[in-house]
Design a protein around this motif. Sequence first.
Motif, PDB file in Angstrom:
ATOM      1  N   ASN A   6     -16.298  23.016 -12.408  1.00 50.89           N
ATOM      2  CA  ASN A   6     -17.619  22.396 -12.319  1.00 50.89           C
ATOM      3  C   ASN A   6     -17.846  21.395 -13.447  1.00 50.89           C
ATOM      4  O   ASN A   6     -18.536  20.385 -13.268  1.00 50.89           O
ATOM      5  N   ALA A   7     -17.259  21.684 -14.612  1.00 51.00           N
ATOM      6  CA  ALA A   7     -17.410  20.770 -15.746  1.00 51.00           C
ATOM      7  C   ALA A   7     -16.777  19.420 -15.456  1.00 51.00           C
ATOM      8  O   ALA A   7     -17.263  18.382 -15.936  1.00 51.00           O
ATOM      9  N   ILE A   8     -15.694  19.412 -14.690  1.00 56.23           N
ATOM     10  CA  ILE A   8     -15.060  18.139 -14.326  1.00 56.23           C
ATOM     11  C   ILE A   8     -16.068  17.252 -13.616  1.00 56.23           C
ATOM     12  O   ILE A   8     -16.293  16.091 -13.993  1.00 56.23           O
ATOM     13  N   PHE A   9     -16.688  17.810 -12.576  1.00 59.54           N
ATOM     14  CA  PHE A   9     -17.540  16.988 -11.730  1.00 59.54           C
ATOM     15  C   PHE A   9     -18.914  16.745 -12.351  1.00 59.54           C
ATOM     16  O   PHE A   9     -19.576  15.760 -12.016  1.00 59.54           O
ATOM     17  N   ALA A  10     -19.315  17.606 -13.277  1.00 54.98           N
ATOM     18  CA  ALA A  10     -20.560  17.345 -14.007  1.00 54.98           C
ATOM     19  C   ALA A  10     -20.429  16.086 -14.842  1.00 54.98           C
ATOM     20  O   ALA A  10     -21.411  15.359 -15.051  1.00 54.98           O
ATOM     21  N   GLN A  11     -19.226  15.795 -15.315  1.00 59.95           N
ATOM     22  CA  GLN A  11     -19.020  14.613 -16.148  1.00 59.95           C
ATOM     23  C   GLN A  11     -19.048  13.317 -15.351  1.00 59.95           C
ATOM     24  O   GLN A  11     -19.177  12.234 -15.938  1.00 59.95           O
ATOM     25  N   PHE A  12     -18.926  13.417 -14.026  1.00 60.03           N
ATOM     26  CA  PHE A  12     -18.998  12.200 -13.225  1.00 60.03           C
ATOM     27  C   PHE A  12     -20.371  11.543 -13.343  1.00 60.03           C
ATOM     28  O   PHE A  12     -20.499  10.337 -13.150  1.00 60.03           O
ATOM     29  N   SER A  13     -21.400  12.326 -13.612  1.00 58.69           N
ATOM     30  CA  SER A  13     -22.748  11.766 -13.777  1.00 58.69           C
ATOM     31  C   SER A  13     -23.417  12.467 -14.941  1.00 58.69           C
ATOM     32  O   SER A  13     -23.996  13.538 -14.792  1.00 58.69           O
ATOM     33  N   ALA A  14     -23.342  11.858 -16.101  1.00 58.57           N
ATOM     34  CA  ALA A  14     -23.866  12.472 -17.317  1.00 58.57           C
ATOM     35  C   ALA A  14     -24.773  11.486 -18.038  1.00 58.57           C
ATOM     36  O   ALA A  14     -24.524  10.272 -18.046  1.00 58.57           O
ATOM     37  N   TYR A  15     -25.805  11.997 -18.648  1.00 60.36           N
ATOM     38  CA  TYR A  15     -26.753  11.165 -19.378  1.00 60.36           C
ATOM     39  C   TYR A  15     -26.207  10.812 -20.756  1.00 60.36           C
ATOM     40  O   TYR A  15     -25.919  11.693 -21.572  1.00 60.36           O
ATOM     41  N   ALA A  16     -26.033   9.538 -21.011  1.00 64.74           N
ATOM     42  CA  ALA A  16     -25.656   9.023 -22.334  1.00 64.74           C
ATOM     43  C   ALA A  16     -24.547   9.830 -22.996  1.00 64.74           C
ATOM     44  O   ALA A  16     -24.683  10.270 -24.142  1.00 64.74           O
ATOM     45  N   PRO A  17     -23.416  10.048 -22.313  1.00 65.71           N
ATOM     46  CA  PRO A  17     -22.348  10.856 -22.918  1.00 65.71           C
ATOM     47  C   PRO A  17     -21.730  10.221 -24.161  1.00 65.71           C
ATOM     48  O   PRO A  17     -21.083  10.910 -24.942  1.00 65.71           O
ATOM     49  N   ASN A  18     -21.944   8.915 -24.344  1.00 65.64           N
ATOM     50  CA  ASN A  18     -21.335   8.228 -25.481  1.00 65.64           C
ATOM     51  C   ASN A  18     -22.332   7.912 -26.589  1.00 65.64           C
ATOM     52  O   ASN A  18     -22.083   7.037 -27.423  1.00 65.64           O
ATOM     53  N   GLU A  19     -23.433   8.636 -26.613  1.00 69.03           N
ATOM     54  CA  GLU A  19     -24.460   8.377 -27.622  1.00 69.03           C
ATOM     55  C   GLU A  19     -23.893   8.476 -29.035  1.00 69.03           C
ATOM     56  O   GLU A  19     -24.146   7.609 -29.890  1.00 69.03           O
ATOM     57  N   ASP A  20     -23.114   9.512 -29.301  1.00 69.27           N
ATOM     58  CA  ASP A  20     -22.563   9.675 -30.654  1.00 69.27           C
ATOM     59  C   ASP A  20     -21.556   8.575 -30.975  1.00 69.27           C
ATOM     60  O   ASP A  20     -21.548   8.031 -32.085  1.00 69.27           O
ATOM     61  N   ALA A  21     -20.702   8.247 -30.006  1.00 72.53           N
ATOM     62  CA  ALA A  21     -19.678   7.225 -30.249  1.00 72.53           C
ATOM     63  C   ALA A  21     -20.297   5.849 -30.454  1.00 72.53           C
ATOM     64  O   ALA A  21     -19.797   5.047 -31.255  1.00 72.53           O
ATOM     65  N   LEU A  22     -21.388   5.555 -29.740  1.00 73.52           N
ATOM     66  CA  LEU A  22     -22.003   4.229 -29.814  1.00 73.52           C
ATOM     67  C   LEU A  22     -23.131   4.159 -30.827  1.00 73.52           C
ATOM     68  O   LEU A  22     -23.575   3.060 -31.179  1.00 73.52           O
ATOM     69  N   GLY A  23     -23.629   5.312 -31.247  1.00 71.10           N
ATOM     70  CA  GLY A  23     -24.697   5.334 -32.235  1.00 71.10           C
ATOM     71  C   GLY A  23     -26.094   5.222 -31.666  1.00 71.10           C
ATOM     72  O   GLY A  23     -27.069   5.175 -32.416  1.00 71.10           O
ATOM     73  N   SER A  24     -26.199   5.185 -30.333  1.00 67.49           N
ATOM     74  CA  SER A  24     -27.517   5.107 -29.701  1.00 67.49           C
ATOM     75  C   SER A  24     -27.362   5.409 -28.216  1.00 67.49           C
ATOM     76  O   SER A  24     -26.247   5.419 -27.681  1.00 67.49           O
ATOM     77  N   VAL A  25     -28.492   5.650 -27.576  1.00 68.41           N
ATOM     78  CA  VAL A  25     -28.492   5.824 -26.127  1.00 68.41           C
ATOM     79  C   VAL A  25     -28.480   4.451 -25.477  1.00 68.41           C
ATOM     80  O   VAL A  25     -29.354   3.614 -25.740  1.00 68.41           O
ATOM     81  N   ARG A  26     -27.469   4.211 -24.656  1.00 65.47           N
ATOM     82  CA  ARG A  26     -27.378   2.969 -23.899  1.00 65.47           C
ATOM     83  C   ARG A  26     -27.783   3.253 -22.459  1.00 65.47           C
ATOM     84  O   ARG A  26     -27.318   4.230 -21.865  1.00 65.47           O
ATOM     85  N   HIS A  27     -28.603   2.388 -21.880  1.00 63.80           N
ATOM     86  CA  HIS A  27     -29.116   2.668 -20.548  1.00 63.80           C
ATOM     87  C   HIS A  27     -28.152   2.268 -19.438  1.00 63.80           C
ATOM     88  O   HIS A  27     -28.494   2.336 -18.261  1.00 63.80           O
ATOM     89  N   ASN A  28     -26.940   1.858 -19.805  1.00 63.81           N
ATOM     90  CA  ASN A  28     -25.851   1.663 -18.845  1.00 63.81           C
ATOM     91  C   ASN A  28     -24.742   2.696 -19.073  1.00 63.81           C
ATOM     92  O   ASN A  28     -23.590   2.468 -18.725  1.00 63.81           O
ATOM     93  N   ASP A  29     -25.126   3.834 -19.611  1.00 64.56           N
ATOM     94  CA  ASP A  29     -24.177   4.890 -19.966  1.00 64.56           C
ATOM     95  C   ASP A  29     -24.550   6.159 -19.210  1.00 64.56           C
ATOM     96  O   ASP A  29     -25.298   6.994 -19.711  1.00 64.56           O
ATOM     97  N   PHE A  30     -24.063   6.274 -17.979  1.00 65.00           N
ATOM     98  CA  PHE A  30     -24.418   7.439 -17.157  1.00 65.00           C
ATOM     99  C   PHE A  30     -23.246   7.879 -16.279  1.00 65.00           C
ATOM    100  O   PHE A  30     -23.382   8.156 -15.101  1.00 65.00           O
ATOM    101  N   GLY A  31     -22.056   7.943 -16.910  1.00 61.45           N
ATOM    102  CA  GLY A  31     -20.896   8.493 -16.226  1.00 61.45           C
ATOM    103  C   GLY A  31     -20.165   7.490 -15.351  1.00 61.45           C
ATOM    104  O   GLY A  31     -20.242   6.279 -15.555  1.00 61.45           O
ATOM    105  N   TYR A  32     -19.451   8.008 -14.358  1.00 60.98           N
ATOM    106  CA  TYR A  32     -18.625   7.137 -13.537  1.00 60.98           C
ATOM    107  C   TYR A  32     -19.426   6.102 -12.748  1.00 60.98           C
ATOM    108  O   TYR A  32     -18.939   4.978 -12.546  1.00 60.98           O
ATOM    109  N   PRO A  33     -20.644   6.403 -12.266  1.00 60.29           N
ATOM    110  CA  PRO A  33     -21.406   5.351 -11.583  1.00 60.29           C
ATOM    111  C   PRO A  33     -21.619   4.105 -12.441  1.00 60.29           C
ATOM    112  O   PRO A  33     -21.706   2.995 -11.903  1.00 60.29           O
ATOM    113  N   ALA A  34     -21.707   4.265 -13.760  1.00 59.84           N
ATOM    114  CA  ALA A  34     -21.793   3.100 -14.641  1.00 59.84           C
ATOM    115  C   ALA A  34     -20.510   2.288 -14.566  1.00 59.84           C
ATOM    116  O   ALA A  34     -20.540   1.048 -14.524  1.00 59.84           O
ATOM    117  N   VAL A  35     -19.365   2.971 -14.539  1.00 64.01           N
ATOM    118  CA  VAL A  35     -18.080   2.275 -14.405  1.00 64.01           C
ATOM    119  C   VAL A  35     -18.033   1.515 -13.075  1.00 64.01           C
ATOM    120  O   VAL A  35     -17.555   0.382 -13.014  1.00 64.01           O
TER     121      VAL A  35
END
Length: 536
Positions: A54-83
């Motif tokens: 289930n964790a695999i598929f939960a990551q397909f749509s996640a809220y701001a998973p890269n907040e720590d890496a980018l230093g902020s919440v980006r509103h184009n950061d929501f998992g595979y649909p963003a890609v």
Amino acid sequence: MMYKRYYIILIVAVFFGMMSCEDLNTLPVGDTVTSDQKEEVAENDPAKAEAGVNAIFAQFSAYAPNEDALGSVRHNDFGYPAVMMFMDQNGVDVVSEDNGYNWFGNNLDYSDREYTSNEGQILWNNMYSIINSTNNVIGAFPADIEDPTGQFFLGQGLAARAFSYLVLVQLYQFNYVGNESKPAVPIITNENSNEAALNGAPRSTVQEVYDFINSDLTTAISLLQSAEEGGVTRNDKRYISLAVAYGLRARMHLAMQKWNEAAADATDAINASSAVPAQISDVNHPTFWSSTQSDWMWGIIIQETDRVVTSGIVNWYSHMGSFNGNGYSTVSEGKQINKALFESIADTDVRKGWWLDENKTSANLNEEQADFIAGLGYVPYTQVKFGPYNDKVATSTNANDIPLMRIEEMYLIKAEAEAMSGGDGKGTLENFIKTYRDTSYVVSASTPQEVQEEVFRQRRIELWGEGLNWFDIMRLNKDVDRRGGGFPNATMVFNIDAGSDLLLWRIPEAEIQANPALSESDNNPSAPTPDPVPDE
């Protein structure tokens, strides 16, 4: 220290509070477990193995998973649909205005190719995070497992990993044929992850990555078939079925120009699937918002309580939708189809109504929908393909499911592959479109290459906005020619030659710095953003 730094950069092991990954990955004291220990956990407590899947598929749509890496919440950061949206905005068919509300402007002008770009980091991190989760699941089961439930779980991990690498290999290197020995992306597996964390992982060749994908998919197909025979099937369409695994291998073979194999896999996907193509009456109104739709084979299932939904605007439909009452699309002028492509659609084709015409009308809209669209002042060619959640116009709940594979794609793969291998692809294409989209349709193509080109046009129409067109551009060596497409900003009208270095994504700077097996010279070449051309 290098272990921790590299592991975090490459895998982005931030699992959004999901204990499932930790259950398989750590002992109570936090020490990393071995593969044998993972297998013991999975055998003694199947619920933990299921949680890992289930964790695999939960990551397909996640809220701001890269907040720590980018230093902020980006509103184009929501998992595979963003890609998916990154790729569509790179292309020629999903048109949008570059304004202050469009979070995909960097994809429109290709500044996303800077190796310090937020988009480059999001893409890399998201795909390798999924891969890390798949490796956790794969490492929890022996390869020769005979239990149907375990076979199903292992099949999920292998197929999802193959999907991730199939996305990556087509973004970081040119098409398979003629580029087999060129560098693609690092292959991280459950077996080599510790070594990679210590000493880094070099880029594997295109051939090596495709061989790896093929191995994973072939094994997954065998496992899922055996699991199905043992009575174990998926609970819903977020999981990968036998038919979806065949469909993924059909995509792979299509990219490799292995026409006979692609046709065979597409046929097997059709035969193994319970999905059936949507009838004209199914798509003569805004839809494509629920995985329960009869033609969906695989999709991202969104719940109203998901953080991407409760965020209000950090989700796929916020950016893509035209009917939502809360989202970026209603203030950013929405998303349009390429004008020339729209004009190529016959008036007798039900899909003509998936977009507003030059007069801002669509025969597919009811009075309420038409009034809402008119009230927002959308421009011609704006999409009305994707309906609102629960068919409720102006809803503020953006909980739309997102299609990852529909059965229509399999018929189009079958038609192209049959044509290119000497079969009756023309007949397959004509019968499909005539039955399900346009009763007056006739294929005028007379050569395999002409049929392939017509299939490409049909794919552009049928699969518009579903994150697949970029793969066609790359595998068919198409120019990125936006002239005549109706792009509202003259600064975004490009004609980029096929094979330009600009078309390849660059490995993020953070990965180059943290991966001991990569140096600056190992990256794809830097290329300047393109110069606009006259819109002729």
